[in-house]
Design a protein around this motif. Structure first.
Motif, PDB file in Angstrom:
ATOM      1  N   ALA B 882       0.838  -1.203   0.000  1.00 41.76           N
ATOM      2  CA  ALA B 882       0.000   0.000   0.000  1.00 41.76           C
ATOM      3  C   ALA B 882       0.870   1.250   0.000  1.00 41.76           C
ATOM      4  N   ALA B 883       1.922   1.211   0.809  1.00 44.88           N
ATOM      5  CA  ALA B 883       2.791   2.389   0.899  1.00 44.88           C
ATOM      6  C   ALA B 883       3.439   2.676  -0.447  1.00 44.88           C
ATOM      7  N   ILE B 884       3.901   1.595  -1.095  1.00 44.13           N
ATOM      8  CA  ILE B 884       4.532   1.778  -2.415  1.00 44.13           C
ATOM      9  C   ILE B 884       3.511   2.333  -3.405  1.00 44.13           C
ATOM     10  N   ALA B 885       2.297   1.782  -3.350  1.00 44.49           N
ATOM     11  CA  ALA B 885       1.252   2.249  -4.267  1.00 44.49           C
ATOM     12  C   ALA B 885       0.982   3.729  -4.052  1.00 44.49           C
ATOM     13  N   VAL B 886       0.877   4.122  -2.781  1.00 41.10           N
ATOM     14  CA  VAL B 886       0.608   5.537  -2.483  1.00 41.10           C
ATOM     15  C   VAL B 886       1.727   6.409  -3.047  1.00 41.10           C
ATOM     16  N   LEU B 887       2.964   5.947  -2.873  1.00 44.08           N
ATOM     17  CA  LEU B 887       4.095   6.735  -3.351  1.00 44.08           C
ATOM     18  C   LEU B 887       4.057   6.870  -4.873  1.00 44.08           C
ATOM     19  N   VAL B 888       3.758   5.755  -5.549  1.00 41.66           N
ATOM     20  CA  VAL B 888       3.717   5.791  -7.015  1.00 41.66           C
ATOM     21  C   VAL B 888       2.604   6.731  -7.477  1.00 41.66           C
ATOM     22  N   LEU B 889       1.454   6.646  -6.803  1.00 43.41           N
ATOM     23  CA  LEU B 889       0.351   7.540  -7.148  1.00 43.41           C
ATOM     24  C   LEU B 889       0.760   8.995  -6.966  1.00 43.41           C
ATOM     25  N   LEU B 890       1.430   9.224  -5.853  1.00 41.53           N
ATOM     26  CA  LEU B 890       1.890  10.587  -5.561  1.00 41.53           C
ATOM     27  C   LEU B 890       2.796  11.078  -6.681  1.00 41.53           C
ATOM     28  N   ALA B 891       3.754  10.225  -7.069  1.00 43.06           N
ATOM     29  CA  ALA B 891       4.714  10.620  -8.096  1.00 43.06           C
ATOM     30  C   ALA B 891       4.004  10.841  -9.428  1.00 43.06           C
ATOM     31  N   LEU B 892       3.097   9.921  -9.763  1.00 42.37           N
ATOM     32  CA  LEU B 892       2.355  10.059 -11.012  1.00 42.37           C
ATOM     33  C   LEU B 892       1.548  11.347 -10.995  1.00 42.37           C
TER      34      LEU B 892
END
Lengths: 113, 914
Positions: B882-892
């Motif tokens: 989940a944390a990785i997903a949130v980070l990727v979403l943030l970056a995107l």
């Protein structure tokens, strides 16, 4: 640091310097010469005290200094009255006149009744 | 004014000395020349001139001194003037770019504000010494090891730290290493004055308590050795300063008035000093009562004053002058060892050899502690340290953001800088200019941060229920100073690098590029990208932590407490504290229960001694039919006293047998209900009903009539305990009763009628802890968990916001800078998709590097936080994903906009611009 000013000049030295400059800018030596003539050589001893006085007057903003060329083509520091200095001169002159008049009046006054 | 100092500066240059020398030399030369003209020889002329001049050296020095003084004044004026110019210029620049200014100020405000708040809390909760003289000479005493008997442990320390009353008196009498031993214990107090009763907290203190602390009264006197000579006297009380102010308005004539505490009339003899709030962080006693009054003011039948197996009192002491901690330890244990071996060991006949040996080897621990005695230190040290770390990361991210913003801005202003350098501005002046800008930003951010800090402290305060602990939670001066330091430090950090970089532009290149793109350079771009990568890494740490604490809290809330939480309102009454005799309070309880049931909207009412889900159950050892008890057998269970229909109302299902009814009264056959865990522990299985049991000491005098499903009575986070329940009318006498009201109306509508009802029945009886059962659970057992999850989530959100802005800024800037290049690529046939991909690849690289670093760091931090997680591993795969997903979403999210802008570049226009 300041050495004693000759007795006769105490309290009037600044006034004399301002007066000396009232005819136009002059370097220290000229100021000294003028005082020499005008006062009957009151500065015969301790001419050097003129310079701290000049610097002090400059600090007060009554005169300003600039380097220029003297009558014999040498670099000399010239002093000139500022607007404030001129006003100070007028003020002090008037004070002295009033003071002297008062003293003279007193000296001429009649004895006690 | 400016004209004047410019004149002075050109006049004096840097060296007034040379100036004066030249001036004086001129004078002497002129005079000599004049004398020579008059016919003097040069030597004589010189001598005459010198004599005339007078004291050359002193004139010279006087002039130099005056000029020096003047020069300094001029320089000061100049500095002030230039600073004024810098500030005016900086303000103009900041006004011209309101977006940049707003983002920068907000970023700093959030970073610094969060830090200030958490540091305030950290400082006040964990760092504050007791406000007493020489607090570093105070030591806490404890005696870990076997403690067979009754234990009462409270907020001042766990059960290893409590002593029995006789042991305290023996130690006090025999010890030689301390100036004195102070004993204390807090208690719930009904404080009655002038016909009004309020619920509060009192502290029983021994005669040495105030002398050991070394305190002076604010009014009257404090308690002293003469106040604990004999049990049951004297009837005196010392008020806390806070209570004196709030309840009595600081009136000085309250001395010798009577304050009734739990029904005992006590004479007010003094007021404790201002700022002293007891010696246990989390509890602020309103009144200090001699410990010898304990058995009158707060009776407890299991801890008679002479019982050596009743452990309940906390001790601390002050080292005698010249005595070291080590000497004190040795000295006190000589005494303690004797008491344990000669007096106490013989009392424990049933003990096994092993336990007895352990018992005899017990030692008193002597721990220097300047902060007093409190569980809070132990409970909150790790969470608060973690939070402080978290907010530091937020500040770091904020600083990186500012640095990045300033860098981008400095790069955009390279041509301006080059221009100013080329027309003669000094490099130092340029740096100072930029530093002024960043200082102003920091100053504005610092001011705004105070509001953020106040708000954060308010958030923290809202997470700590006052009913549970009283903590000093506000911004303190130290924190303000630290904020100022942080602000200055941040300003130096964020300002210096961009300033240095901007002041060293390639003048020629920049001037050439004036009309085109600014000369930032690949190197600078790469530096900014690595700053953004650092932000991503730090955000990753915070996201991971927030994820862990949130999931941990979710795990807790998912636990089925075994009680039907919803729709239950609870409150407690303690009439006996007011001195009501037991039979009268029993009658009152019955009456309250009847009248509650008659309230409109109320569907069911039950009562029990221990507050549910609030760590209120008490332990006792038991005998059970068919269960053999050896010397070391664990036969401990927990018990509660409950009323008729209790299990039905609170929603604990009956597995076998029956509930208590009105018939299970005093005098009727003694009955008991046990839970499944009790049945398992004592080997009863499904056939518990019909078996007999008793408390240890009695002889199987109760019959088990019911078996109920397991429930987590004390704390949802703890394993189900073996429990037995007795009807409260066959119990040990209830000092307070908890009521459970099931209502068909919304709970908040049930609250006011309950208050009125109790007031009507007994106006002097305070209603305690009136709230829903869910609130009770939250406020009593989930404080720390909520605290951590809400705050880490808030700070992680903050970090993400900041990092998102930072990332967006870098990308947007890069795209803007590379417009020409992108235009060229597109002119040469690159598609929009390809260009977008180019930007996103840049993002992906930063996320990959930053995310990996962040994950590594985050896992290391999470491992340290493992103890704070409920049924959750620090490397929980779900949370990681989940944390990785949130980070990727943030970056995107922050990369998409610049990527699209790049894709929309019009090649013709971009190239024409070039």
């Amino acid at each position: 640091m300041t050495q004693p000013v000759p007795e006769i000049l105490r309290g009037t030295f600044d006034l004399l310097i301002l007066k000396a400059l009232s005819w136009g800018p002059a370097h220290g030596y000229r100021v000294a010469r003028w005082i020499e003539q005008a006062t009957g050589d009151a500065l015969a001893v301790g001419e050097g005290t003129l310079y701290p006085a000049l610097h002090r007057l400059e600090e007060k903003g009554w005169i300003e200094a600039s380097w220029g060329t003297s009558e014999n083509n040498r670099q000399a520091k010239f002093y000139a009255l500022t607007r404030g200095g001129r006003a100070q001169l007028a003020r002090e002159t008037a004070n002295w006149r009033r003071y002297a008049a008062a003293i003279f009046a007193a000296l001429d006054a009649p004895a006690f009744d | 004014m400016p004209a004047r100092w410019r004149r002075f500066r050109s006049l004096f240059g840097l060296e007034p000395r040379g100036d004066v020398d030249a001036e004086l030399a001129f004078h002497l030369d002129m005079r000599i020349r004049e004398l020579v003209d008059r016919g003097e020889s040069p030597e004589r002329a010189r001598a005459l001139a010198m004599r005339r001049f007078g004291d050359y050296e002193s004139s010279r020095q006087a002039c130099v001194a005056i000029d020096e003084r003047q020069r300094q004044r001029v320089m000061r004026t100049q500095l002030v003037t230039e600073l004024g110019q810098d500030i005016r210029y900086a303000l103009r620049m900041l006004r011209r770019t309101p977006g940049f200014t707003a983002v920068a100020v907000l970023t700093l405000a959030l970073g610094i504000g969060a830090n200030t708040a958490i540091f305030s809390v950290f400082n006040q909760v964990l760092q504050q010494s007791l406000p007493v003289p020489d607090p570093q000479r105070l030591v806490n005493l404890a005696a870990p090891g076997p403690k067979p008997g009754s234990k009462r442990c409270g907020m001042a320390g766990d059960c290893t730290t409590v002593f029995s009353y006789p042991m305290f008196r023996d130690l006090e009498r025999l010890q030689t290493v301390f100036t004195g031993i102070a004993a204390h214990r807090s208690f719930d107090a009904n404080l009655a004055y002038g016909g009004e009763t309020a619920l509060g907290t009192g502290a029983f203190v021994s005669g040495q308590y105030f002398p050991v602390l070394g305190l002076q009264p604010a009014l009257g006197r404090l308690l002293g050795p003469n106040d604990d000579r004999a049990l049951g006297e004297p009837h005196v009380v010392v008020l806390s300063h806070g209570y004196w102010q709030s309840r009595f308005g600081g009136r000085r004539d309250i001395l010798n008035d009577t304050l009734a505490i739990n029904g005992q009339p006590l004479t007010i003899v003094g007021v404790a000093p201002h700022g002293f709030a007891g010696t246990t962080l989390g509890i602020e006693p309103q009144a200090y009562v001699p410990v010898t009054m304990r058995w009158l003011v707060s009776p407890d039948q299991f801890i008679p004053p002479d019982r050596r197996q009743a452990y309940w009192i906390y001790l601390f002491a002050r080292l005698k002058p010249g005595v070291s901690v080590e000497q004190a330890r040795t000295g006190i244990n000589v005494v303690y060892g004797g008491l344990i071996n000669d007096i106490e060991a013989p009392l424990h006949r049933g003990m096994s050899e092993r336990t007895l040996a352990e018992f005899k080897a017990k030692q008193v621990t002597v721990t220097p502690e300047r902060r007093g005695q409190s569980n809070v230190f132990h409970d909150i040290e790790r969470p608060l340290t973690l939070l402080l770390g978290v907010t530091t990361l937020v500040l770091l991210i904020a600083c990186v953001n500012i640095a990045n913003l300033l860098l981008a801005r400095a790069a955009a202003r390279t041509s301006e800088m080059a221009m100013r350098l080329s027309i003669g501005a000094g490099r130092w002046r340029l740096i100072r200019q930029l530093l002024t800008e960043s200082s102003i930003l920091t100053l504005l951010g610092g001011i705004a941060s105070l509001f953020v800090a106040l708000w954060t402290v308010a958030l923290v305060r809202s997470l700590v229920p006052e009913s549970k602990v009283t903590l000093p939670l506000h911004l303190d001066e130290t924190a303000l100073i630290v904020t100022a330091a942080l602000a200055l430090g941040a300003s130096a950090i964020v300002g210096l690098f961009p300033a240095l970089q901007a002041s060293r532009p390639d003048v020629l290149g920049a001037l050439k590029g004036l009309a085109g793109q600014p000369a930032g350079g690949r190197r600078a771009a790469r530096f900014r990208a690595s700053l953004a990568t650092v932000q991503i890494a730090l955000s990753m740490v915070l996201i991971l932590l927030a994820g862990l604490f949130t999931k941990s809290l979710a795990n807790i809330t998912r636990v089925d407490p075994g009680v039907a939480l919803d729709g239950l309102v609870t409150f407690a009454l303690s009439p006996q504290r007011n001195g009501d005799p037991a039979d009268r309070s029993a009658a009152l309880f019955a009456r309250v229960e009847d009248e509650l049931a008659a309230l409109p909207g109320v569907t069911a009412v039950a009562s029990g001694r221990a507050p549910l889900l609030a760590n209120g159950v008490i332990g006792d050892s038991v005998l059970v039919e068919g269960f053999d008890v050896g010397p070391d057998t664990d036969n401990d269970a927990y018990y509660d006293e409950v009323g008729a229909g209790y299990f039905g109302v609170v929603g604990i299902p009956l597995v076998a047998g029956r509930e208590f009814s009105e018939r299970d009264a005093e005098g009727a056959p003694k009955v008991v209900i046990v839970n499944e865990e009790f049945a398992r522990k004592f080997g009863l299985g499904r056939d518990a009903v019909g078996k007999r049991m008793s408390r240890s000491g009695a002889t199987l005098d109760m019959e088990i009539v019911g078996l109920v499903r397991n429930a987590r009575h004390a704390d949802v986070k703890e394993a189900v305990a073996p429990m037995f329940f007795v009807p409260h009318r066959q119990g040990l006498g209830l000092r307070s009763m908890n009521f459970y009201v099931r209502a068909s109306v919304a709970p908040e509508h049930a609250v006011a009628p309950i208050r009125e009802l109790v007031k009507r029945l007994d106006p002097n009886l305070p209603v305690e802890n009136l709230r829903t059962l869910r609130e009770q659970m939250r406020d009593e057992t989930l404080v720390l968990e909520r605290f951590m999850s809400v705050l880490t989530a808030a700070f992680a959100g903050l970090a993400m916001l900041l990092a998102g802005v930072g990332l967006y800024g870098v990308l947007a800037y890069t795209v803007a800078q590379r417009t020409g290049e992108i235009g060229l690529r597109m002119a040469l046939g690159a598609t929009a998709t390809r260009v977008r991909g180019m930007v996103l690849r840049h993002v992906a690289l930063m996320v990959l590097v930053g995310g990996t670093l962040g994950l590594a760091l985050g896992l290391a931090v999470a491992r340290a936080a493992q103890a704070l997680l409920f049924e959750l591993q620090f490397d929980d795969a779900g949370v990681l994903a989940a944390a990785i997903a949130v980070l990727v979403l943030l970056a995107l999210g922050s990369g998409l906009l610049p990527a699209n802008r790049a894709a929309r570049v019009d090649p013709m226009r971009a190239l024409r611009y070039e």
